[in-house]
Write an enzyme that holds these catalytic residues in place. Structure first.
Site, PDB file in Angstrom:
ATOM      1  N   SER A   1      -7.782   1.012   3.319  1.00 17.48           N
ATOM      2  CA  SER A   1      -8.266   0.556   2.020  1.00 17.48           C
ATOM      3  C   SER A   1      -9.410  -0.431   2.208  1.00 17.48           C
ATOM      4  CB  SER A   1      -7.126  -0.127   1.255  1.00 17.48           C
ATOM      5  OG  SER A   1      -7.612  -0.777   0.088  1.00 17.48           O
ATOM      6  N   SER A   2     -10.195  -0.617   1.132  1.00 13.45           N
ATOM      7  CA  SER A   2     -11.226  -1.657   1.122  1.00 13.45           C
ATOM      8  C   SER A   2     -10.832  -2.848   0.255  1.00 13.45           C
ATOM      9  CB  SER A   2     -12.547  -1.079   0.599  1.00 13.45           C
ATOM     10  OG  SER A   2     -13.084  -0.154   1.511  1.00 13.45           O
TER      11      SER A   2
ATOM     12  N   GLY B   1     -13.935   0.237  -4.940  1.00 12.01           N
ATOM     13  CA  GLY B   1     -13.956   1.109  -3.768  1.00 12.01           C
ATOM     14  C   GLY B   1     -14.536   0.399  -2.569  1.00 12.01           C
TER      15      GLY B   1
ATOM     16  N   THR C   1      -4.152  -0.590  -7.178  1.00 13.14           N
ATOM     17  CA  THR C   1      -4.941   0.558  -7.613  1.00 13.14           C
ATOM     18  C   THR C   1      -4.113   1.833  -7.704  1.00 13.14           C
ATOM     19  OG1 THR C   1      -6.977   1.794  -7.115  1.00 13.14           O
ATOM     20  CG2 THR C   1      -5.602   1.179  -5.260  1.00 13.14           C
TER      21      THR C   1
ATOM     22  N   ARG D   1       0.841  -1.184   0.000  1.00 12.88           N
ATOM     23  CA  ARG D   1       0.000   0.000   0.000  1.00 12.88           C
ATOM     24  C   ARG D   1       0.885   1.247   0.000  1.00 12.88           C
ATOM     25  NH1 ARG D   1      -4.779   2.285  -1.352  1.00 12.88           N
ATOM     26  NH2 ARG D   1      -6.045   3.051   0.385  1.00 12.88           N
TER      27      ARG D   1
ATOM     28  N   THR E   1     -10.181   0.400  -9.325  1.00 13.25           N
ATOM     29  CA  THR E   1      -9.135  -0.483  -8.822  1.00 13.25           C
ATOM     30  C   THR E   1      -9.091  -1.635  -9.804  1.00 13.25           C
ATOM     31  OG1 THR E   1      -9.621   0.186  -6.546  1.00 13.25           O
ATOM     32  CG2 THR E   1      -8.487  -1.894  -6.782  1.00 13.25           C
TER      33      THR E   1
END
Length: 577
Positions: free
Chosen positions: A456-457, A478, A403, A112, A385
């Site tokens: 984040s998801s 998302g 993403t 990330r 994403t």
């Protein structure tokens, strides 16, 4: 390295790329690849790759056919997507990788993006002293330190088996020689170029401002140069030297705060995956700073108290219970989840049976609960994403979601480097205490701090049953990602769907606030919508949700069934015999 993961380290020589290039394209590997038409589900007894673009899937499948493992193929696929899927594929963004080894051991790689060293919680406030969405999401300050290249490098050093150069080379060729644009992608790029203010972006994705059309070949020479530096020098070819210099220059030019020191300091992390059990199936997913694994396992624990199979697929009774489980898990997400290197996240409590029981006890089976802004508000998270799934012939499984945040990220192409930068700083909360009716959130755990990773998801997930690999799943979308992956699990386990049925089934979404169920067009019957409204739910029907490019392992034959999500007709599966 995760304690349960086998030692698959490899010593990879560098500097031999120019001698290797003649041997990198293997005619035998190419002959062994089986590739479906765009959108087609295919079946093979060997390895399988399913991704957003057929060329990327083929790059990964050729690695498998040439003897590489699923981690190698995932790296090759990811780099190829950085060329062929510019709206989300990237080297200027970041993401997550979940791995299950053939012996059942698991691990996860966190690459990330991170906040730069000069980040602070008030950095998205304008000159007028007010929070600015423009600064937060559409400026150079919205760019986080990219993680993708470091993540792929770390994954390869730990678990790869093939020379690094072989994995990056296909992306160099795709960027230099180009690839043919579909109607869908040509239209997307044209709309993007029309609205971008950045000259380097216009030059990268048009012919001096003239849009590309379907059937045209898109060549990206600056991007090829960046890819070649990565091929020759691994992550140092991105975080040091020419590419790092070009990034830092663009940041200074645009008022950003990432510098060469931020790039040099970036490190990917190996983490223990989130693991839950649902009706005898093991659910292996991404831990924080992704909220996906925690929220999904919490929802599954809640739903395990009901007979979802007997209630039926997408009936009013099953949708009501799903929405109520989603409502509670998304509230917990906003209150508790953030980067675990900065915040004490109560993962074990949130994923426990005891916590699920307390949440389940608050659900009325006949009446919708009420979400109010006084509890917590949910911030913006882009739908753009990309997810891809890989399984090799030995059963090594890799699930990757990565993403740029918004479609085409920040919209900023680094001049001379040819790639787009992310706008992931937009996933931090906008400002301390900022909570309002429009959906902004200012809770403490996910504020911007130096070096912190934004929440984040993304939910790359692997499903297993005992010693048997069942499926590799995930999705973009998302905040809808978590619920898309949840419904894939329910479709496979409770509703006993095979592929492509489980992937193509209609989806719903609830995220606590706004207090409504969103349903895909055709996902619910008119009578089901009416029954849910009678229970007190507000519904919004229309559009689509997610792109779950997934692989199912046939329990009878062991074949890999690769299913590109039909919601994107350009997506592709490729495998090898």
């Amino acid at each position: 390295m995760h304690s349960s993961a086998p030692n698959l380290r490899r010593s990879v020589p560098l500097g031999a790329a120019l001698l290797l290039t003649a041997a990198l394209a293997s005619p035998l590997a190419a002959q062994q690849v089986v590739q479906g038409a765009p959108g087609e589900t295919i079946r093979t007894a060997g390895g399988m790759v399913v991704s957003e673009h057929p060329e990327a899937s083929r790059a990964g499948a050729e690695v498998l056919a040439a003897g590489g493992n699923a981690v190698d193929a995932a790296i090759a696929t990811g780099f190829a997507l950085a060329v062929t899927h510019p709206s989300a594929g990237n080297i200027g963004g970041g993401g997550f990788m979940v791995i299950r080894f053939p012996d059942g051991a698991t691990t996860a790689l966190d690459f990330r993006e991170k906040a730069p060293a000069r980040a602070h919680p008030e950095m998205f406030v304008g000159a007028d002293g007010e929070y600015s969405s423009e600064i937060h999401h559409r400026s150079h300050l919205a760019v986080g330190v990219p993680g993708t290249v470091a993540g792929f490098d770390k994954a390869h050093r730990l678990y790869g088996s093939m020379n690094w150069e072989r994995l990056v080379y296909p992306s160099v060729v795709l960027a230099e020689d180009g690839f043919v644009l579909s109607e869908r992608l040509a239209g997307s790029i044209a709309r993007f170029v029309e609205r971008t203010p950045y000259e380097a972006t216009i030059q990268a994705y048009s012919r001096d401002g003239v849009p590309y059309a379907a059937g045209d070949t898109l060549r990206q020479w600056d991007l090829a140069g960046s890819m070649r530096r990565i091929m020759l020098n691994r992550s140092a070819g991105f975080y040091e030297g020419e590419t790092a210099r070009l990034i830092a220059e663009e940041m200074r030019r645009g008022g950003g705060i990432i510098d060469e020191g931020d790039l040099l300091a970036y490190r990917a992390r190996e983490r223990a995956p989130i693991q839950g059990e649902y009706r005898g199936y093991q659910v292996i997913s991404m831990p924080p700073p992704s909220s996906g694994g925690v929220a999904m396992v919490e929802m599954l624990e809640i739903l395990e108290g009901y007979d979802i199979e007997a209630l039926g697929h997408n009936t009013s009774r099953s949708v009501h219970l799903m929405a109520e489980a989603m409502r509670r898990a998304y509230r917990d997400r906003a209150v508790y989840l953030a980067d675990p290197d900065y915040v004490d996240v109560p993962v074990h409590r949130l994923t426990s049976e005891e916590h699920a029981a307390t949440r389940r006890a608050t659900i009325d089976r006949t009446r919708a609960s009420v979400s109010t802004p006084a509890d917590v508000e949910m911030g913006y998270e882009s739908l753009e994403t990309t997810h891809y799934s890989v399984v090799d012939a030995d059963g090594l499984a890799v699930s990757v979601t990565y993403t740029l945040e918004a479609g085409y990220g920040s919209g900023i192409v680094v001049p001379g480097a040819g790639f787009l930068l992310n706008n992931e700083m937009g996933d931090f909360n906008g400002r301390p205490g900022l909570t309002n009716e429009s959906g902004l959130i200012g809770t403490e755990p996910n504020l911007a701090r130096p070096g912190q990773r934004m929440l984040s998801s993304m939910t790359p997930t692997i499903l297993a049953q005992g010693d048997r690999l069942v499926a590799v799943i995930g999705s973009p979308g998302g905040r809808t990602i978590i619920n898309t992956v949840l419904q894939l699990v329910l479709n496979i386990v409770d509703h006993r769907m095979g592929f492509p049925e489980a992937v193509e089934a209609g989806r719903i979404h609830h995220q606590w606030l706004p207090d409504r169920i969103r349903a895909e067009e055709g996902a619910l019957s008119g009578s089901t919508v009416q029954a849910l409204e009678n229970m007190g739910h507000t519904l919004s029907v229309g559009g689509s949700q997610g792109l779950a490019h997934s692989i199912l392992v046939d329990p009878l034959t062991g074949d890999r069934v690769g299913t590109p999500d039909a919601r994107n007709p350009d997506a592709g599966a490729a495998g090898h015999r």
